[in-house]
Design a protein around this motif. Sequence first.
Motif, mmCIF file in Angstrom:
data_model
loop_
_atom_site.group_PDB
_atom_site.id
_atom_site.type_symbol
_atom_site.label_atom_id
_atom_site.label_comp_id
_atom_site.label_asym_id
_atom_site.label_seq_id
_atom_site.Cartn_x
_atom_site.Cartn_y
_atom_site.Cartn_z
ATOM 1 N N LYS A 217 38.846 17.746 33.360
ATOM 2 C CA LYS A 217 39.613 17.613 32.111
ATOM 3 C C LYS A 217 39.776 18.985 31.444
ATOM 4 O O LYS A 217 40.867 19.330 30.981
ATOM 5 C CB LYS A 217 38.923 16.635 31.164
ATOM 6 N N LYS A 218 38.701 19.776 31.425
ATOM 7 C CA LYS A 218 38.776 21.111 30.802
ATOM 8 C C LYS A 218 39.774 22.013 31.535
ATOM 9 O O LYS A 218 40.512 22.775 30.911
ATOM 10 C CB LYS A 218 37.387 21.765 30.803
ATOM 11 N N VAL A 219 39.764 21.935 32.859
ATOM 12 C CA VAL A 219 40.711 22.730 33.656
ATOM 13 C C VAL A 219 42.152 22.377 33.286
ATOM 14 O O VAL A 219 42.989 23.249 33.026
ATOM 15 C CB VAL A 219 40.477 22.499 35.172
ATOM 16 N N VAL A 220 42.440 21.082 33.259
ATOM 17 C CA VAL A 220 43.826 20.650 33.012
ATOM 18 C C VAL A 220 44.220 20.917 31.556
ATOM 19 O O VAL A 220 45.346 21.350 31.278
ATOM 20 C CB VAL A 220 44.015 19.170 33.411
ATOM 21 N N GLN B 122 43.134 23.363 29.666
ATOM 22 C CA GLN B 122 43.395 24.802 29.546
ATOM 23 C C GLN B 122 44.754 25.161 30.157
ATOM 24 O O GLN B 122 45.539 25.916 29.569
ATOM 25 C CB GLN B 122 42.281 25.606 30.228
ATOM 26 N N GLN B 123 45.031 24.610 31.326
ATOM 27 C CA GLN B 123 46.313 24.903 31.996
ATOM 28 C C GLN B 123 47.501 24.493 31.125
ATOM 29 O O GLN B 123 48.467 25.244 30.978
ATOM 30 C CB GLN B 123 46.370 24.167 33.348
ATOM 31 N N PHE B 124 47.436 23.288 30.547
ATOM 32 C CA PHE B 124 48.580 22.813 29.766
ATOM 33 C C PHE B 124 48.660 23.484 28.395
ATOM 34 O O PHE B 124 49.767 23.689 27.876
ATOM 35 C CB PHE B 124 48.561 21.283 29.653
ATOM 36 N N ASP B 125 47.510 23.853 27.789
ATOM 37 C CA ASP B 125 47.551 24.600 26.528
ATOM 38 C C ASP B 125 48.307 25.914 26.713
ATOM 39 O O ASP B 125 49.183 26.274 25.916
ATOM 40 C CB ASP B 125 46.129 24.909 26.033
ATOM 41 N N LEU B 126 47.962 26.632 27.784
ATOM 42 C CA LEU B 126 48.654 27.894 28.075
ATOM 43 C C LEU B 126 50.089 27.621 28.535
ATOM 44 O O LEU B 126 51.011 28.368 28.201
ATOM 45 C CB LEU B 126 47.888 28.687 29.132
ATOM 46 N N GLY B 127 50.249 26.550 29.303
ATOM 47 C CA GLY B 127 51.578 26.169 29.786
ATOM 48 C C GLY B 127 52.567 25.962 28.649
ATOM 49 O O GLY B 127 53.736 26.360 28.733
ATOM 50 N N LYS B 128 52.089 25.377 27.547
ATOM 51 C CA LYS B 128 52.960 25.128 26.390
ATOM 52 C C LYS B 128 53.433 26.456 25.776
ATOM 53 O O LYS B 128 54.604 26.595 25.409
ATOM 54 C CB LYS B 128 52.170 24.307 25.358
ATOM 55 N N LYS B 129 52.542 27.435 25.721
ATOM 56 C CA LYS B 129 52.938 28.759 25.204
ATOM 57 C C LYS B 129 54.002 29.392 26.099
ATOM 58 O O LYS B 129 54.927 30.060 25.629
ATOM 59 C CB LYS B 129 51.724 29.696 25.145
ATOM 60 N N ILE B 130 53.826 29.189 27.392
ATOM 61 C CA ILE B 130 54.767 29.764 28.369
ATOM 62 C C ILE B 130 56.138 29.084 28.247
ATOM 63 O O ILE B 130 57.184 29.742 28.265
ATOM 64 C CB ILE B 130 54.172 29.645 29.791
ATOM 65 N N LEU C 5 42.063 14.558 39.184
ATOM 66 C CA LEU C 5 43.034 15.582 38.804
ATOM 67 C C LEU C 5 44.404 14.967 38.549
ATOM 68 O O LEU C 5 45.061 15.263 37.540
ATOM 69 C CB LEU C 5 43.122 16.653 39.897
ATOM 70 N N LYS C 6 44.832 14.099 39.448
ATOM 71 C CA LYS C 6 46.151 13.457 39.303
ATOM 72 C C LYS C 6 46.233 12.713 37.968
ATOM 73 O O LYS C 6 47.228 12.812 37.241
ATOM 74 C CB LYS C 6 46.409 12.509 40.475
ATOM 75 N N SER C 7 45.184 11.972 37.660
ATOM 76 C CA SER C 7 45.167 11.184 36.430
ATOM 77 C C SER C 7 45.250 12.074 35.189
ATOM 78 O O SER C 7 46.010 11.805 34.251
ATOM 79 C CB SER C 7 43.884 10.349 36.426
ATOM 80 N N GLU C 8 44.493 13.181 35.183
ATOM 81 C CA GLU C 8 44.516 14.116 34.048
ATOM 82 C C GLU C 8 45.897 14.765 33.895
ATOM 83 O O GLU C 8 46.427 14.883 32.790
ATOM 84 C CB GLU C 8 43.462 15.216 34.225
ATOM 85 N N ILE C 9 46.466 15.211 35.018
ATOM 86 C CA ILE C 9 47.788 15.853 34.966
ATOM 87 C C ILE C 9 48.827 14.868 34.440
ATOM 88 O O ILE C 9 49.650 15.199 33.585
ATOM 89 C CB ILE C 9 48.203 16.406 36.351
ATOM 90 N N LYS C 10 48.765 13.651 34.950
ATOM 91 C CA LYS C 10 49.750 12.620 34.547
ATOM 92 C C LYS C 10 49.715 12.403 33.034
ATOM 93 O O LYS C 10 50.760 12.322 32.372
ATOM 94 C CB LYS C 10 49.433 11.330 35.313
ATOM 95 N N SER C 11 48.507 12.330 32.461
ATOM 96 C CA SER C 11 48.436 12.073 31.011
ATOM 97 C C SER C 11 49.021 13.249 30.224
ATOM 98 O O SER C 11 49.667 13.050 29.190
ATOM 99 C CB SER C 11 47.008 11.750 30.575
ATOM 100 N N HIS C 12 48.829 14.471 30.707
ATOM 101 C CA HIS C 12 49.432 15.626 30.029
ATOM 102 C C HIS C 12 50.954 15.638 30.187
ATOM 103 O O HIS C 12 51.669 15.939 29.226
ATOM 104 C CB HIS C 12 48.850 16.930 30.583
#
Length: 295
Positions: free
Chosen positions: A153-156, A158-166, A193-200
């Motif tokens: 969850k922390k990995v995903v 972090q990825q999406f928090d930065l992804g939003k800035k990008i 991982l799939k489940s976490e990505i999907k929710s984001h």
Amino acid sequence: MNQKHFEQMKNGNGFIAALDQSGGSTPKALALYGVTEDQYSNEDEMFDLVHDMRTRIITAPAFDSEQIIGAILFEQTMDREIEGKYTGDYLAEDKGVVPFLKVDKGLAEESNGVQLMKPIDDLDDKLKRANERHIFGTKMRSVIKEANQEGIKKVVDQQFDLGKKIIDAGLVPIIEPEVDINSPEKEKCEELLKSEIKSHLDNLDQDDHVMLKLTIPTVANTYKELIEHPNVVRVVALSGGYAADEANEKLKENNDLIASFSRALTQDLNVNQSDKEFNDVLSKAVESIYQASIT
């Protein structure tokens, strides 16, 4: 956002070349290419040699938009020139290949079975320069080693928090939470991982677009749902340490998943090859990865 590049990434046949080995992995990449550490005496010379290698790859006839639709660059490569043009412009204008920039600064220490990214304190500056250099998108990598829900969850997050800035900077982020191919819990990691990505993804605005770069899954077509998600431009696969032939075979089992290989693309290239030999070897690698990507 460049609409032509967007269409190419969404619908183009082919794969993304990962040419983004950075400081820590550069000596290894050069050694594989036949340039040993006694052939350079400092970091500047090392980066000159690796730029020579990348220039040779990118300018080779086999490096062509018929099969390669995008290329991921290291920051230094973005700031350097090929044949008098910034690398991103050369790729787009001379080769018809969409340029991306690796923006992460490597991995933090392992915790909760994962490695988050180190802080990217200069992200705003990198994104500004990426726009000035006509870069289409970015890439950033974290690693998952254990099926630890909190860690994943922390990995995903972090990825999406930065992804939003990008996204807000007008670029398309490639989100890369790599699952270690040697993890004894690889399949379980992929489900979490799939489940976490999907929710984001489900929480993104309609016009927010991301790409995903994922380890080839243990169970074929695990990521079908993500590939079909309206906010996802494309899902690409990393070779993750699999040898080229094995990576290609595994990739073929996954419909609409395309390659973004690094080592599998360049592993047989050598500084001592003649231009013809070099191009023939590259052509063979490109063709095999392309065929695996169009299934």
